[in-house]
Scaffold this motif. Structure first.
Motif, PDB file in Angstrom:
ATOM      1  N   TYR A 102       0.844  -1.198   0.000  1.00 20.75           N
ATOM      2  CA  TYR A 102       0.000   0.000   0.000  1.00 20.75           C
ATOM      3  C   TYR A 102       0.876   1.244   0.000  1.00 20.75           C
ATOM      4  CZ  TYR A 102      -3.034  -3.498   2.192  1.00 20.75           C
ATOM      5  OH  TYR A 102      -3.729  -4.635   2.484  1.00 20.75           O
ATOM      6  N   TYR A 161       0.475   5.347   1.030  1.00 22.28           N
ATOM      7  CA  TYR A 161      -0.313   6.388   1.671  1.00 22.28           C
ATOM      8  C   TYR A 161       0.483   7.696   1.609  1.00 22.28           C
ATOM      9  CZ  TYR A 161      -2.919   2.539   3.932  1.00 22.28           C
ATOM     10  OH  TYR A 161      -3.670   1.420   4.181  1.00 22.28           O
ATOM     11  N   GLN A 178       0.933  11.386   3.773  1.00 20.15           N
ATOM     12  CA  GLN A 178       0.653  12.075   5.025  1.00 20.15           C
ATOM     13  C   GLN A 178       1.049  13.533   4.891  1.00 20.15           C
ATOM     14  OE1 GLN A 178       2.833  10.645   8.481  1.00 20.15           O
ATOM     15  NE2 GLN A 178       1.228  11.337   9.872  1.00 20.15           N
ATOM     16  N   GLY A 225      -2.396  19.142   6.074  1.00 25.48           N
ATOM     17  CA  GLY A 225      -3.790  19.519   5.896  1.00 25.48           C
ATOM     18  C   GLY A 225      -4.736  18.352   5.707  1.00 25.48           C
ATOM     19  N   GLN A 226      -4.219  17.241   5.214  1.00 24.76           N
ATOM     20  CA  GLN A 226      -5.082  16.119   4.816  1.00 24.76           C
ATOM     21  C   GLN A 226      -4.935  14.885   5.683  1.00 24.76           C
ATOM     22  OE1 GLN A 226      -7.348  16.600   2.465  1.00 24.76           O
ATOM     23  NE2 GLN A 226      -6.580  18.675   2.229  1.00 24.76           N
ATOM     24  N   GLY A 227      -4.012  14.863   6.610  1.00 19.96           N
ATOM     25  CA  GLY A 227      -3.820  13.658   7.414  1.00 19.96           C
ATOM     26  C   GLY A 227      -3.259  12.534   6.572  1.00 19.96           C
ATOM     27  N   LEU A 228      -3.653  11.311   6.892  1.00 22.63           N
ATOM     28  CA  LEU A 228      -3.169  10.114   6.189  1.00 22.63           C
ATOM     29  C   LEU A 228      -4.179   9.721   5.116  1.00 22.63           C
ATOM     30  CD1 LEU A 228      -1.814   8.146   9.210  1.00 22.63           C
ATOM     31  CD2 LEU A 228      -0.613   8.270   7.039  1.00 22.63           C
ATOM     32  N   PHE A 258      -5.025   7.306   1.650  1.00 14.13           N
ATOM     33  CA  PHE A 258      -4.696   6.149   0.842  1.00 14.13           C
ATOM     34  C   PHE A 258      -4.469   6.566  -0.603  1.00 14.13           C
ATOM     35  CE2 PHE A 258      -4.842   2.102  -1.076  1.00 14.13           C
ATOM     36  CZ  PHE A 258      -5.764   2.131  -2.104  1.00 14.13           C
ATOM     37  N   LEU A 297       4.195   7.212   2.679  1.00  9.14           N
ATOM     38  CA  LEU A 297       4.387   6.011   3.487  1.00  9.14           C
ATOM     39  C   LEU A 297       3.991   4.771   2.689  1.00  9.14           C
ATOM     40  CD1 LEU A 297       2.864   7.334   6.813  1.00  9.14           C
ATOM     41  CD2 LEU A 297       5.237   6.705   6.480  1.00  9.14           C
ATOM     42  N   PHE A 341       4.355  -0.667   8.405  1.00 14.66           N
ATOM     43  CA  PHE A 341       4.747   0.544   7.705  1.00 14.66           C
ATOM     44  C   PHE A 341       6.253   0.766   7.684  1.00 14.66           C
ATOM     45  CE2 PHE A 341       0.861   2.931   6.756  1.00 14.66           C
ATOM     46  CZ  PHE A 341      -0.072   2.170   7.432  1.00 14.66           C
ATOM     47  N   ASP A 382       9.362   3.825   7.231  1.00 14.19           N
ATOM     48  CA  ASP A 382       9.561   5.124   7.865  1.00 14.19           C
ATOM     49  C   ASP A 382       9.204   6.294   6.957  1.00 14.19           C
ATOM     50  OD1 ASP A 382      12.475   4.162   9.854  1.00 14.19           O
ATOM     51  OD2 ASP A 382      10.321   4.072  10.273  1.00 14.19           O
ATOM     52  N   ARG A 398      10.161  11.707   2.938  1.00 14.10           N
ATOM     53  CA  ARG A 398       9.712  13.093   3.087  1.00 14.10           C
ATOM     54  C   ARG A 398      10.055  13.842   1.809  1.00 14.10           C
ATOM     55  NH1 ARG A 398       8.141  15.942   7.376  1.00 14.10           N
ATOM     56  NH2 ARG A 398       8.769  14.224   8.730  1.00 14.10           N
TER      57      ARG A 398
END
Lengths: 114, 112
Positions: free
Chosen positions: B33, B35, B37, B40-43, B45, B91, B103, B105, B108
């Motif tokens: 998967y 994702y 992060q 403004g939008q959080g986590l 998918f 992520l 998950f 790390d 960024r």
């Protein structure tokens, strides 16, 4: 569709005090529930999971959570927190236990004060 | 290693450039998967692989985003013509059968 609401964006608590981080979910199907913790500059680490069976689930680091189907809640608790528990905590749901995407809440930042 | 490995850990690039993010899942995990992060939008998918196929791409935000997985193992997430709103932590997670997701790390990504 599923959604997760974490009611508190930030929770400050003194060291050795108890803490509860709240999580409510919405779903039209049966769900599986998870709590993950994220330390600075790291990925997410699984704290605990509810798949079926006993509604009280124990996880790592002394955390536990209780699944309440009637209230659609999965609150996370710890009886005595440590400085090292300072982190971001995420509640998540999925339709099945593993191979489907997780839907996350916005997270709760737990700050433990010495 | 025993966990999910992502590279690079940090990536800074100029707006308009293409970037590739890599994920090495836990050996034997069939599901992978991606994702995103962001503040403004959080986590959110992005995309999910079962083996080499992607049954769910519903989270990809635009056609500038694509991903592939080869040999049922390594996955690459590609972002073309990057925009500043693509800045986030990406992520990767993997899982097997009915087990919870593990998950990495994250990478960024900063777009200048």
């Amino acid at each position: 569709a599923q959604s997760v609401t974490q009611l508190d964006s930030q929770v400050p608590v003194f060291e050795e005090a108890p803490v509860e981080l709240r999580c409510n979910y919405s779903s039209s199907v049966s769900v599986y529930l998870f709590w993950y913790v994220q330390y600075p500059n790291q990925g997410l680490q699984l704290l605990l999971k509810y798949l079926s069976g006993s509604t009280l689930v124990k996880g790592i680091n002394g955390f536990e959570a209780e699944f309440n189907k009637s209230q659609t809640s999965f609150h996370l608790r710890k009886p005595s927190v440590h400085i090292s528990d300072t982190a971001e905590y995420f509640c998540a749901v999925s339709s099945f236990s593993g191979n489907t995407p997780l839907v996350f809440g916005k997270g709760t930042r737990l700050s433990v004060i010495a | 290693g025993a966990g999910v490995s992502q590279s690079p850990s940090n990536k800074v690039t100029e707006k308009g450039k293409d970037v590739e993010l890599r994920c090495d899942p836990i050996s034997g995990h069939t599901a992978l998967y991606w994702y995103r992060q962001s503040l403004g939008q959080g986590l959110e998918f992005l995309i999910y692989f079962q083996g080499n196929s992607a049954p769910d791409k519903s989270g990809l935000p635009s056609d500038r985003f694509s991903a592939e997985r080869t040999g049922g193992s390594v996955s690459t997430l590609t972002i073309q013509r990057t925009q500043q709103e693509d800045s986030a932590v990406y992520l990767c997670a993997s899982s097997d059968r009915d087990q919870p997701q593990h998950f990495g790390d994250g990478t960024r990504l900063s777009i200048l």
